[in-house]
Design a protein around this motif. Structure first.
Motif, PDB file in Angstrom:
ATOM      1  N   GLY A 255       9.764  -6.402  -4.251  1.00 30.55           N
ATOM      2  CA  GLY A 255       9.588  -7.801  -4.609  1.00 30.55           C
ATOM      3  C   GLY A 255      10.748  -8.380  -5.401  1.00 30.55           C
ATOM      4  O   GLY A 255      10.897  -9.610  -5.489  1.00 30.55           O
ATOM      5  N   TYR A 256      11.601  -7.511  -5.976  1.00 28.32           N
ATOM      6  CA  TYR A 256      12.768  -8.005  -6.701  1.00 28.32           C
ATOM      7  C   TYR A 256      13.706  -8.817  -5.803  1.00 28.32           C
ATOM      8  O   TYR A 256      14.490  -9.619  -6.284  1.00 28.32           O
ATOM      9  N   TRP A 257      13.622  -8.558  -4.493  1.00 30.88           N
ATOM     10  CA  TRP A 257      14.590  -9.173  -3.573  1.00 30.88           C
ATOM     11  C   TRP A 257      14.007 -10.391  -2.864  1.00 30.88           C
ATOM     12  O   TRP A 257      14.412 -10.740  -1.766  1.00 30.88           O
ATOM     13  N   LYS A 258      13.060 -11.028  -3.521  1.00 27.59           N
ATOM     14  CA  LYS A 258      12.432 -12.237  -2.980  1.00 27.59           C
ATOM     15  C   LYS A 258      13.467 -13.281  -2.582  1.00 27.59           C
ATOM     16  O   LYS A 258      13.299 -14.010  -1.598  1.00 27.59           O
ATOM     17  N   GLY A 259      14.564 -13.375  -3.328  1.00 26.90           N
ATOM     18  CA  GLY A 259      15.585 -14.369  -3.035  1.00 26.90           C
ATOM     19  C   GLY A 259      16.330 -14.128  -1.742  1.00 26.90           C
ATOM     20  O   GLY A 259      16.908 -15.058  -1.171  1.00 26.90           O
ATOM     21  N   LYS A 260      16.305 -12.896  -1.255  1.00 30.25           N
ATOM     22  CA  LYS A 260      16.966 -12.573   0.010  1.00 30.25           C
ATOM     23  C   LYS A 260      16.036 -12.834   1.192  1.00 30.25           C
ATOM     24  O   LYS A 260      16.455 -13.349   2.222  1.00 30.25           O
ATOM     25  N   ASN A 261      14.792 -12.467   1.028  1.00 29.64           N
ATOM     26  CA  ASN A 261      13.760 -12.745   2.022  1.00 29.64           C
ATOM     27  C   ASN A 261      12.425 -12.653   1.296  1.00 29.64           C
ATOM     28  O   ASN A 261      12.079 -11.607   0.746  1.00 29.64           O
ATOM     29  N   GLU A 262      11.694 -13.746   1.280  1.00 28.38           N
ATOM     30  CA  GLU A 262      10.447 -13.792   0.526  1.00 28.38           C
ATOM     31  C   GLU A 262       9.466 -12.713   0.967  1.00 28.38           C
ATOM     32  O   GLU A 262       8.606 -12.271   0.195  1.00 28.38           O
ATOM     33  N   ALA A 263       9.615 -12.250   2.197  1.00 28.79           N
ATOM     34  CA  ALA A 263       8.691 -11.247   2.739  1.00 28.79           C
ATOM     35  C   ALA A 263       8.819  -9.895   2.052  1.00 28.79           C
ATOM     36  O   ALA A 263       7.952  -9.032   2.220  1.00 28.79           O
ATOM     37  N   PHE A 264       9.882  -9.674   1.273  1.00 28.68           N
ATOM     38  CA  PHE A 264       9.980  -8.419   0.525  1.00 28.68           C
ATOM     39  C   PHE A 264       8.763  -8.244  -0.394  1.00 28.68           C
ATOM     40  O   PHE A 264       8.371  -7.118  -0.699  1.00 28.68           O
ATOM     41  N   ILE A 265       8.169  -9.344  -0.842  1.00 30.50           N
ATOM     42  CA  ILE A 265       6.998  -9.227  -1.721  1.00 30.50           C
ATOM     43  C   ILE A 265       5.831  -8.569  -0.992  1.00 30.50           C
ATOM     44  O   ILE A 265       5.037  -7.841  -1.595  1.00 30.50           O
ATOM     45  N   THR A 266       5.734  -8.777   0.318  1.00 34.47           N
ATOM     46  CA  THR A 266       4.596  -8.221   1.062  1.00 34.47           C
ATOM     47  C   THR A 266       4.614  -6.701   1.095  1.00 34.47           C
ATOM     48  O   THR A 266       3.568  -6.075   1.281  1.00 34.47           O
ATOM     49  N   VAL A 267       5.803  -6.100   0.966  1.00 32.28           N
ATOM     50  CA  VAL A 267       5.888  -4.630   0.971  1.00 32.28           C
ATOM     51  C   VAL A 267       6.018  -4.097  -0.448  1.00 32.28           C
ATOM     52  O   VAL A 267       6.424  -2.954  -0.662  1.00 32.28           O
ATOM     53  N   ALA A 268       5.638  -4.923  -1.430  1.00 30.72           N
ATOM     54  CA  ALA A 268       5.659  -4.525  -2.835  1.00 30.72           C
ATOM     55  C   ALA A 268       4.248  -4.617  -3.415  1.00 30.72           C
ATOM     56  O   ALA A 268       3.662  -3.605  -3.813  1.00 30.72           O
ATOM     57  N   SER A 269       3.708  -5.818  -3.468  1.00 24.90           N
ATOM     58  CA  SER A 269       2.322  -6.036  -3.898  1.00 24.90           C
ATOM     59  C   SER A 269       1.986  -7.501  -3.703  1.00 24.90           C
ATOM     60  O   SER A 269       2.825  -8.371  -3.928  1.00 24.90           O
ATOM     61  N   VAL A 270       0.762  -7.759  -3.285  1.00 23.87           N
ATOM     62  CA  VAL A 270       0.307  -9.110  -2.981  1.00 23.87           C
ATOM     63  C   VAL A 270      -0.963  -9.387  -3.775  1.00 23.87           C
ATOM     64  O   VAL A 270      -1.885  -8.559  -3.768  1.00 23.87           O
ATOM     65  N   PRO A 271      -1.045 -10.515  -4.479  1.00 21.32           N
ATOM     66  CA  PRO A 271      -2.293 -10.839  -5.172  1.00 21.32           C
ATOM     67  C   PRO A 271      -3.492 -10.806  -4.215  1.00 21.32           C
ATOM     68  O   PRO A 271      -3.430 -11.379  -3.125  1.00 21.32           O
ATOM     69  N   TYR A 272      -4.525 -10.083  -4.598  1.00 25.72           N
ATOM     70  CA  TYR A 272      -5.721  -9.900  -3.766  1.00 25.72           C
ATOM     71  C   TYR A 272      -5.360  -9.230  -2.425  1.00 25.72           C
ATOM     72  O   TYR A 272      -6.066  -9.384  -1.441  1.00 25.72           O
ATOM     73  N   GLY A 273      -4.283  -8.485  -2.396  1.00 25.10           N
ATOM     74  CA  GLY A 273      -3.822  -7.867  -1.154  1.00 25.10           C
ATOM     75  C   GLY A 273      -4.355  -6.456  -0.969  1.00 25.10           C
ATOM     76  O   GLY A 273      -5.467  -6.118  -1.397  1.00 25.10           O
ATOM     77  N   LEU A 274      -3.547  -5.623  -0.335  1.00 26.82           N
ATOM     78  CA  LEU A 274      -3.942  -4.250  -0.035  1.00 26.82           C
ATOM     79  C   LEU A 274      -4.016  -3.415  -1.307  1.00 26.82           C
ATOM     80  O   LEU A 274      -3.195  -3.582  -2.214  1.00 26.82           O
ATOM     81  N   ASP A 275      -4.988  -2.488  -1.347  1.00 28.29           N
ATOM     82  CA  ASP A 275      -4.999  -1.500  -2.414  1.00 28.29           C
ATOM     83  C   ASP A 275      -4.152  -0.308  -1.973  1.00 28.29           C
ATOM     84  O   ASP A 275      -3.554  -0.323  -0.891  1.00 28.29           O
ATOM     85  N   ALA A 276      -4.075   0.717  -2.799  1.00 27.10           N
ATOM     86  CA  ALA A 276      -3.211   1.859  -2.495  1.00 27.10           C
ATOM     87  C   ALA A 276      -3.616   2.543  -1.193  1.00 27.10           C
ATOM     88  O   ALA A 276      -2.766   2.921  -0.372  1.00 27.10           O
ATOM     89  N   GLU A 277      -4.914   2.704  -0.979  1.00 26.08           N
ATOM     90  CA  GLU A 277      -5.401   3.346   0.241  1.00 26.08           C
ATOM     91  C   GLU A 277      -4.963   2.563   1.471  1.00 26.08           C
ATOM     92  O   GLU A 277      -4.436   3.132   2.442  1.00 26.08           O
ATOM     93  N   LEU A 278      -5.144   1.239   1.431  1.00 30.31           N
ATOM     94  CA  LEU A 278      -4.794   0.433   2.597  1.00 30.31           C
ATOM     95  C   LEU A 278      -3.284   0.303   2.773  1.00 30.31           C
ATOM     96  O   LEU A 278      -2.800   0.199   3.905  1.00 30.31           O
ATOM     97  N   TYR A 279      -2.526   0.314   1.684  1.00 30.92           N
ATOM     98  CA  TYR A 279      -1.066   0.296   1.842  1.00 30.92           C
ATOM     99  C   TYR A 279      -0.598   1.516   2.630  1.00 30.92           C
ATOM    100  O   TYR A 279       0.243   1.418   3.523  1.00 30.92           O
ATOM    101  N   ASN A 280      -1.137   2.674   2.294  1.00 25.23           N
ATOM    102  CA  ASN A 280      -0.736   3.885   3.022  1.00 25.23           C
ATOM    103  C   ASN A 280      -1.135   3.803   4.492  1.00 25.23           C
ATOM    104  O   ASN A 280      -0.363   4.197   5.382  1.00 25.23           O
ATOM    105  N   ILE A 281      -2.338   3.307   4.755  1.00 25.19           N
ATOM    106  CA  ILE A 281      -2.772   3.160   6.146  1.00 25.19           C
ATOM    107  C   ILE A 281      -1.868   2.165   6.869  1.00 25.19           C
ATOM    108  O   ILE A 281      -1.418   2.408   7.997  1.00 25.19           O
ATOM    109  N   TRP A 282      -1.595   1.052   6.218  1.00 31.86           N
ATOM    110  CA  TRP A 282      -0.756   0.017   6.845  1.00 31.86           C
ATOM    111  C   TRP A 282       0.652   0.538   7.106  1.00 31.86           C
ATOM    112  O   TRP A 282       1.204   0.343   8.197  1.00 31.86           O
ATOM    113  N   LEU A 283       1.235   1.221   6.142  1.00 32.61           N
ATOM    114  CA  LEU A 283       2.604   1.722   6.299  1.00 32.61           C
ATOM    115  C   LEU A 283       2.709   2.779   7.386  1.00 32.61           C
ATOM    116  O   LEU A 283       3.599   2.723   8.236  1.00 32.61           O
ATOM    117  N   TYR A 284       1.802   3.736   7.361  1.00 32.93           N
ATOM    118  CA  TYR A 284       1.959   4.909   8.217  1.00 32.93           C
ATOM    119  C   TYR A 284       1.192   4.840   9.535  1.00 32.93           C
ATOM    120  O   TYR A 284       1.508   5.583  10.459  1.00 32.93           O
TER     121      TYR A 284
END
Length: 389
Positions: free
Chosen positions: A123-152
């Motif tokens: 999410g530090y690189w929001k200025g380069k592409n705002e979508a970097f936040i989606t692979v960092a953390s999203v308010p009311y977004g994925l929890d740790a379990e779902l991040y792993n499922i989504w990534l892998y």
């Protein structure tokens, strides 16, 4: 009599036919259910020939973390795993923030090839592409379990790599620490009205969301948070997990901890490598990087959350934990949903990734609901009726 025999014969034939069809269908169904799902990698690597490279590589990894932060330890853990697994053929040395390059310049430094690797919260690189936040953390977004499922399992890894690729970088998941703390606060807040006018340190999309809710979001650097809370420049601050926050001493200058941390249901990190440096590696070393990143992803969650259990007990010695009421949580969610629609309208990459993550949440909802009610509280609490909260 003949008619009866003929009818009986026809009935028998039809019965045998229907029964046979049912048995065949039953056999087919049972055959289809002998295995549910498969590891696609088995076929991908079945005939893959991986040669062991003999060339030695010495890399430098630059970090945005000081040596006192647990995130620094996560990066060093990865580097050690790579060195041990490769028998020293790939030796990565980690350098803390400012040792070789300022914290927020590490991305560009690795992109240009000044260094071989980096570690970040994307999410530090929001200025380069705002979508970097989606692979960092999203308010009311994925929890740790779902991040792993989504990534892998749901294409999230490829999406992460596509974000870094235009900058001559190759990325891998670099640690998952789970849900963050809410706010260390000098003001008690549980309703929406309580938050209005509060000056709150945060980052990313949550800063904008707080502003829309009537609070005042401030992107204060981590090293300035303590003094800002102490002097009243800030009323409250979120930074990270309990184990990361505790050494920073926020409870010495605040009275309350406002929960839950709706701003970050999970916190995902990444390793990124200069593509030219990465391409020079043999296939075996690339597999070692991949495996070491997965090992760090697993270990970091277990390690941090074990520490969190002790850290939150220590926080409670000085701070009162205040839970937001359900209406406030819902109102936060409504504002977040409306804000995300604006994000998706202005950022096509954000739209694609956020919708992919939301689709996983919907697909997972039946299983999440079906398994509810067996939260592993201490048995003494369960037999007294504590189930869901």
């Amino acid at each position: 009599m003949k008619r009866c025999l003929k009818a009986a014969a026809i009935f028998s034939v039809l019965f045998l036919f229907v029964t046979g069809m049912a048995l065949a269908q039953d056999k087919k169904t049972k055959s289809d259910r002998t295995k549910f799902g498969a590891d696609k990698r088995i076929e991908e690597v079945k005939n893959l020939k991986v040669k062991t490279s003999t060339e030695k590589h010495r890399w430098k990894m630059v970090l945005p973390w000081s040596k006192g932060l647990l995130f620094y330890d996560m990066a060093v853990h990865f580097c050690d795993t790579v060195r041990l697994a490769s028998g020293g053929r790939l030796d990565i040395k980690a350098f803390s923030a400012g040792e070789l390059v300022p914290a927020m310049e590490i991305f560009d430094a690795v992109s240009k090839g000044s260094f071989d690797a980096g570690h970040d919260w994307p999410g530090y690189w929001k200025g380069k592409n705002e979508a970097f936040i989606t692979v960092a953390s999203v308010p009311y977004g994925l929890d740790a379990e779902l991040y792993n499922i989504w990534l892998y399992e749901r294409g999230g890894l490829e999406e992460m790599q596509a974000l870094y690729a235009p900058y001559n970088l190759f990325a891998l998941p670099g640690g998952q620490v789970g849900q963050e703390m809410g706010l260390n606060s000098s003001k008690r807040a549980s309703t929406m009205e309580d938050f209005k006018g509060m000056k709150v340190r945060t980052w990313g999309w949550y800063l904008d969301i707080l502003n829309e809710l009537g609070a005042s979001g401030v992107a204060t650097p981590g090293g300035e948070v303590y003094l800002s809370l102490q002097t009243g420049v800030l009323d409250a601050a979120e930074f990270s997990s309990p184990a990361v926050n505790y050494p920073m001493g926020f409870d010495e200058v605040t009275q309350y901890i406002i929960q839950p941390g709706v701003h970050q249901p999970a916190c995902q990190f990444a390793f990124f490598f200069n593509k030219d440096s990465y391409d020079k590696l043999g296939d075996d070393l690339k597999w070692i990087l991949d495996t070491a990143a997965k090992e760090t992803q697993l270990w970091s969650y277990s390690w941090i959350n074990n520490l969190n259990a002790e850290a939150i007990r220590r926080f409670k010695e000085k701070s009162e934990i205040v839970m937001m009421d359900e209406k406030a949580i819902v109102d936060f969610a409504k504002t977040t949903q409306a804000y995300m629609e604006k994000v998706k309208a202005r950022c096509p990459d954000c739209k694609r990734l956020l919708e992919s993550q939301e689709a996983l949440k919907k697909d997972f909802a039946d299983w999440r609901s079906a398994r509810a009610g067996v939260t592993p509280w201490p048995m003494d609490d369960v037999v007294k009726g504590k189930l869901h909260e």
